[in-house]
Enzyme design. Sequence first.
Site, PDB file in Angstrom:
ATOM      1  N   LYS A   1      -0.110   5.477  -3.818  1.00  0.00           N
ATOM      2  CA  LYS A   1       0.739   4.687  -4.745  1.00  0.00           C
ATOM      3  C   LYS A   1      -0.166   3.954  -5.119  1.00  0.00           C
ATOM      4  O   LYS A   1       0.055   3.788  -6.505  1.00  0.00           O
ATOM      5  CB  LYS A   1       1.633   4.551  -3.410  1.00  0.00           C
ATOM      6  CG  LYS A   1       2.357   3.597  -4.315  1.00  0.00           C
ATOM      7  CD  LYS A   1       3.631   3.073  -3.928  1.00  0.00           C
ATOM      8  CE  LYS A   1       5.513   2.213  -4.647  1.00  0.00           C
ATOM      9  NZ  LYS A   1       5.650   3.180  -6.024  1.00  0.00           N
ATOM     10  N   ARG A   2      -0.995   3.848  -4.886  1.00  0.00           N
ATOM     11  CA  ARG A   2      -2.410   2.186  -5.234  1.00  0.00           C
ATOM     12  C   ARG A   2      -2.815   2.823  -6.318  1.00  0.00           C
ATOM     13  O   ARG A   2      -3.058   2.788  -7.191  1.00  0.00           O
ATOM     14  CB  ARG A   2      -3.405   2.856  -3.694  1.00  0.00           C
ATOM     15  CG  ARG A   2      -3.785   0.966  -5.047  1.00  0.00           C
ATOM     16  CD  ARG A   2      -4.189   0.350  -3.491  1.00  0.00           C
ATOM     17  NE  ARG A   2      -4.938   1.502  -2.161  1.00  0.00           N
ATOM     18  CZ  ARG A   2      -6.556   1.784  -3.299  1.00  0.00           C
ATOM     19  NH1 ARG A   2      -7.786   0.581  -3.674  1.00  0.00           N
ATOM     20  NH2 ARG A   2      -7.228   2.315  -1.916  1.00  0.00           N
TER      21      ARG A   2
END
Length: 496
Positions: free
Chosen positions: A257-258
């Site tokens: 996600k990052r």
Amino acid sequence: MTTPPRVRVRYAPSPTGDPHVGNVRQAIWSWLFARHSGGDFLIRLEDTDQTRKVPGSLERIYGSLRWLGIDWDEGPDIGGPYAPYVQSERLPRYRVAADQLLADGHAYLCFCSSERLAEMRKAQQAAGESPGYDGLCRTLSVAEATTRAAAGEAHVVRFKMRDDGTTTLVDLLRGEITVENRHFDDFVILKSDQFPTYHLAHVVDDYEMQISHVTRGDEWLPSAPRHARIWDALGYARPTFVHFPVILGPDGGKLSKRHGAKSVLEYADEGYVAGAVFNFLAILGWSFDDKTELFTRARLTEIFDLADISVNPAAFDTQKLEWMNGVYLRDMPEPELTALFAERLDRDLPTDVARPLDRALIAAFTPHIRERVKLLSEVAGLVDFFFAASVVTPGADEFLSAKRWRDDAAGAAGSLRAIADTIEALADWSTAAIEAAMRGTAEAIDEKAGDVFTLCRLAVTGKRIAPPLFETIEIVGRETTVSRLRAAASALAPTV
Ligand code: GLU
């Protein structure tokens, strides 16, 4: 000579949440291929796994595609010649197909309980064997199976996959793939609740909807031989299989996600423009000539070919996406950019700023900030002072931080007042006149222009870094500029 079938491709999301970038790239590539070929692009909702359903998913899927400018020719919302486009509304069709496979001896009923299957798996694990159904119910006679089912005994339908032969299929990007059928088990095609599994449902739908190219993520490649066998067993001519590679994280690992595994709507929220995200994803793993990176949607439609997709997974590079976003913002025609800024400011500016926002004002500052903006979400922080009735003036520390003013608050206040006087008396209100007058004043009071302008910028905009000063003052206007300059001066050194 046979004419190739009309190109028909589908985007077949499951309603399990917001589509993330990998998923949406599949939609982009499939859409580009359809548009390039003059074919059809359709949406089909694959909701047979009812337990994983997330409310609102479908709307978010539509929203993501619409934001990117992807349109569809058929789909759950608009119907089409092969409606319905929602799998849970197509259950009778899967039943018919399963019955045909049963009747033709390609499938059988399995009554094994979940306990038995769990034990079997445990034993296989202990013996170091790969897990998979052991085929027990394959040996049941059709008569016995039919009687047990008719008596209401819970059962699934399994496809006869395991044998001594091989299955060969062709993937457009990888060529011919041959696997030995003994590596597969007899898999479930219809569950005990009458819902089909993906394996059966998508084959039936892709056939009925006349899909020419089955485009999907390569997590399905290991199952593709199963699907090829179902196509054959149902007597359907196989489509072209195209398995898209995954997107990797910048470090070559799984995309987190990052590092970009976000939903497309999150990118919209963060201030990316749709054209840039579309362009960025379209070329992530696809290349035209190994060097061109900026393509309009129209150009991509012209040149896109599935065959140019690389089977090697591409890595997601957020910096490149940011760069591309900046390029799109800089190259956008001004009226379009003004409209985007206006839309974004309407969302981001504090509620005490009166709505509707002043469009002429936004049009006025747009050319002066466009070079400085990489993300739309930065705009409000850059221009809020244009809207505030009274700007939040920074504290004295901020004004006096430059070397010249460190011990001379009175000098700083005096300079601000001198500039205020000049501005107040200025006959010609233009950028050039403002600049000339302010430089003249700095010289007249024997200060360095830079030292004085820093004070003015802080007073007028509340910021150390802001759009160009003279243009800013021109747009902010005489009255507001003068009152902000005087207010800052009074805060620094009150007059007696
Ligand atoms: N519903 C499947 C998924 O979301 C689609 C696979 C396919 O396109 O066939 O993974």
